[in-house]
Motif scaffolding. Structure first.
Motif, short mmCIF file in Angstrom:
data_model
loop_
_atom_site.label_atom_id
_atom_site.label_comp_id
_atom_site.label_asym_id
_atom_site.label_seq_id
_atom_site.Cartn_x
_atom_site.Cartn_y
_atom_site.Cartn_z
N THR A 22 0.65 -1.56 0.04
CA THR A 22 -0.09 -0.19 -0.19
C THR A 22 0.77 1.06 0.50
O THR A 22 0.98 1.97 -0.65
CB THR A 22 -0.80 0.19 1.32
N ARG A 23 1.81 1.38 0.78
CA ARG A 23 2.72 2.12 0.69
C ARG A 23 3.60 2.44 -0.79
O ARG A 23 3.50 3.47 -1.19
CB ARG A 23 3.36 1.92 2.29
N ILE A 26 1.11 4.34 -3.07
CA ILE A 26 0.31 5.27 -2.67
C ILE A 26 1.86 6.20 -2.83
O ILE A 26 1.35 7.58 -3.54
CB ILE A 26 0.46 5.93 -1.35
N GLU A 29 1.39 6.61 -6.89
CA GLU A 29 1.08 7.83 -7.86
C GLU A 29 1.27 9.46 -7.09
O GLU A 29 0.69 10.21 -7.77
CB GLU A 29 -0.49 7.77 -6.40
N ILE A 47 -3.67 12.61 -4.15
CA ILE A 47 -3.04 11.42 -3.84
C ILE A 47 -3.62 9.55 -2.87
O ILE A 47 -3.49 8.61 -3.78
CB ILE A 47 -1.63 11.46 -2.81
N ALA A 48 -4.19 10.38 -2.15
CA ALA A 48 -5.35 9.02 -1.46
C ALA A 48 -6.46 8.76 -2.57
O ALA A 48 -6.61 7.77 -2.51
CB ALA A 48 -5.91 9.82 -0.23
N ALA A 51 -4.60 6.73 -5.01
CA ALA A 51 -4.07 5.31 -4.53
C ALA A 51 -5.66 4.64 -4.25
O ALA A 51 -5.16 3.59 -3.66
CB ALA A 51 -3.37 5.59 -3.14
N LEU A 58 -3.81 7.53 4.67
CA LEU A 58 -2.50 7.45 4.05
C LEU A 58 -2.23 9.27 4.90
O LEU A 58 -0.65 9.03 4.86
CB LEU A 58 -3.28 9.20 3.35
N CYS A 68 5.32 11.20 1.11
CA CYS A 68 4.85 9.30 0.26
C CYS A 68 5.41 9.42 -0.41
O CYS A 68 5.33 7.74 -0.85
CB CYS A 68 3.16 10.30 -0.45
#
Length: 233
Positions: A22-23, A26, A29, A47-48, A51, A58, A68
């Motif tokens: 997930t990181r 993010i 993106e 960004i959130a 992603a 986030l 990020c």
């Protein structure tokens, strides 16, 4: 890569792997949006949404929108750290640890272009440049810990810190050089560039000539019995 990693071996738990995935998503993106619409115009909400996570999620992972991008910077360092640790567990040397530094496992192919874009952005974006430099600041302490463990010296030893600093500088300068050079499909890849830099560095840190090692005032970086830092015995 903040802090010194422990002696954990094996594959991380599934939840941790999902969190790291997930990181990284993010990060990908975030860099894409920074490139297409500019850092100033990009919000954490942008960004959130890109992603597919909530803004709250986030902020749970990152302190700022610039932060990020950090997983793109730490991924390669983590791989290098693990390779170094694994080789010293087998009694190897620094040079042996990077004998195959250009193999595909060192550079995650799908993130290479995002990494290039990010490093290029660091030239003109102070927030991103701060993340880039902070990442290397944290990595240097980790490298010192791994070198100290592998050679049974103290991580506070000046020579250990110098060796860690040289490794860290070699990585930073090489990635910057690769990212900022003109686009050339026939030019050396990131993996090839890192391989060349690390092998050059190991000739300085791990000289085969005993006389060269003596001139540096220390033994080559190989696994050896612990010594008393106060007496050298």
């Amino acid at each position: 890569m903040a802090g010194r990693p422990g002696s954990r071996t094996g594959r991380p738990p599934l939840t941790e792997r999902r969190r790291e995935a997930t990181r990284m998503e993010i990060a990908d993106e975030a860099v894409r949006l920074f490139v297409t619409q500019g850092v100033a115009a990009t919000t954490a909400e942008d960004i959130a949404a890109a992603a597919g996570v909530s803004t709250r999620t986030l902020w749970r992972y990152f302190r700022s929108k610039e932060e990020c991008a950090r997983p793109l910077l730490t991924a390669g360092m983590d791989l290098i750290t693990e390779r170094l640790r694994a080789h010293w567990r087998q009694g190897g040397s620094l040079a042996q640890a990077f004998a195959n530094a250009d193999d595909p496992g060192l550079v995650v192919a799908q993130h290479v272009e995002a990494l290039r874009d990010l490093v290029r952005l660091c030239r003109d974006e102070p927030g991103l440049r701060a993340v880039w430099l902070e990442t290397h600041f944290d990595a240097e302490a980790v490298f010192a810990g791994v070198i100290a463990d592998g050679t049974e010296r103290s991580e506070r030893d000046l020579v250990v810190r110098l060796e860690a600093g040289m490794l860290n500088a070699a990585l930073r300068v090489t990635v910057e050089d690769w990212a900022l050079r003109p686009d050339d499909p026939t030019g050396p890849s990131l993996g090839e560039s890192l391989a060349h830099a690390l092998r050059t560095m190991t000739r300085l840190l791990d000289p085969e000539d005993p006389g060269a090692a003596a001139e540096l005032g220390r033994k080559p970086m190989v696994h050896r019995p612990a010594t008393d830092s106060r007496t050298g015995r």
